[in-house]
Design an enzyme around this catalytic site. Structure first.
Site, PDB file in Angstrom:
ATOM      1  CB  ALA A   3      -1.086  -0.035   1.194  1.00 49.03           C
ATOM      2  CB  CYS A   4      -0.241   4.690  -0.674  1.00 41.68           C
ATOM      3  SG  CYS A   4       0.607   6.132  -0.310  1.00 41.68           S
ATOM      4  N   PRO A   5       2.560   4.454   1.202  1.00 42.81           N
ATOM      5  CG  PRO A   5       4.268   5.629   2.370  1.00 42.81           C
ATOM      6  CD  PRO A   5       3.102   4.602   2.551  1.00 42.81           C
TER       7      PRO A   5
END
Lengths: 187, 131
Positions: free
Chosen positions: A15-17
């Site tokens: 997932a981000c980041p």
């Protein structure tokens, strides 16, 4: 079909980041001009990697989706506009289609991934790094219009062809980066 | 264009921590110079014990499942990553005095300073963000 990349990064499931953080780290191991393929499932990575590339100064080439995985292609430090061009026989973007229609050949020396995300229909792809080994695919009697993104790699390629005895060689200025006509994604 | 990102972390919940560390690591990965000023409850985010179990906002506990499913890194992981990428952590001296905390209560590698320390960094930063 996967496109040719010099380095591949598996950022699937992250997932981000994390895709950005991993990409930044992976770029350290990529040489200037080489292609990094980032495999990600985070849908936000589509906008993020594009923005990241522009911010940091790499060339974002494009993204394709394969079985739910996003494959992003980035060329390291794509900005080579500052380098002086030396090959004297040139031809403008606007003229090349008409000239090629009279029996000439448009030779695209960008990387395979760049070619895949948009090229002039009917042009031939031989990446700069493979040119020397693939000279037998070219005809010395034919006019050859060498094109890349900014005219720098094609300048180098045109000089190389000229050294090898190809006399009817032209560097297309400024190149695909400023192309106003249609570009094809067919390979 | 400014190459600095200045962040003020003044809240101490789990969601606050994600906002702070996500933006900070993303900015650092984009080759920005990043500093975070931790003040009041924000100090939880770098406190050795507190950071291990930051609270979810009340009534939002069910998000825990979503965090696991989305494979979001843990806050301690993000914190370490941020430090590894050179993000500067500044603990607010005044808040630490008020709460009776010393530098040893916090993760290694932080600086301790007053408001001016942060302002000096932030004066030519763009953006400056507050969480």
């Amino acid at each position: 079909m996967s496109l040719k990349a010099d380095v591949q990064l598996d950022a699937k499931g992250l997932a981000c980041p994390m895709p950005i953080v991993k990409t930044k780290k992976a770029m350290v191991g990529v040489n200037d001009g080489q292609i990094l393929e980032v495999q990600a499932t985070d849908k936000g990575s589509l906008a993020d990697l594009k923005a990241w590339s522009e911010s940091v100064g790499h060339q974002y080439i494009g993204t394709k989706e394969e079985d739910g995985v996003l494959l992003h292609y980035i060329r390291k430090s794509g900005d080579d506009k500052g380098i002086e061009k030396k090959f004297e026989q040139t031809i403008a973007n606007e003229e090349v289609i008409d000239r090629a229609a009279n029996g000439g050949m448009i030779l695209d020396v960008r990387e395979e991934a760049e070619y895949a995300f948009g090229h002039i229909e009917g042009s031939k792809s031989i990446p700069m790094g493979e040119l020397e080994d693939r000279l037998d695919e070219l005809d010395k009697d034919q006019e050859i219009y060498v094109i890349c993104r900014t005219g720098t790699r094609s300048d180098l390629a045109a000089r190389k062809l000229s050294e090898k005895g190809f006399a009817k060689v032209y560097n297309v200025i400024p190149g695909i980066g400023s192309w106003n006509g249609d570009l094809s994604k067919k390979i | 264009m400014s190459n600095k990102v200045a962040i003020i972390a003044s809240n101490g919940g789990l969601f606050d921590a994600y906002k702070v560390f996500n933006i900070a690591t993303a900015a650092a990965a984009t080759e920005k110079e990043v500093a975070i000023f931790f003040t009041f409850e924000g100090l939880n985010l770098i406190h050795k014990q507190a950071v291990q179990q930051l609270p979810m906002p009340e009534g939002r506990e069910h998000f825990a499942e979503g965090f696991a499913k989305a494979n979001v890194p843990s806050i301690p992981e993000l914190l370490e990553m941020a430090q590894e990428m050179g993000v500067k952590f500044i603990g607010c001296q005044m808040t630490m005095d008020v709460m009776g905390l010393s530098k040893e209560d916090f993760v290694d590698g932080i600086e301790v300073g007053g408001a001016v320390t942060f302002l000096e960094f932030a004066k030519d930063a763009a953006p400056t963000l507050t969480f």
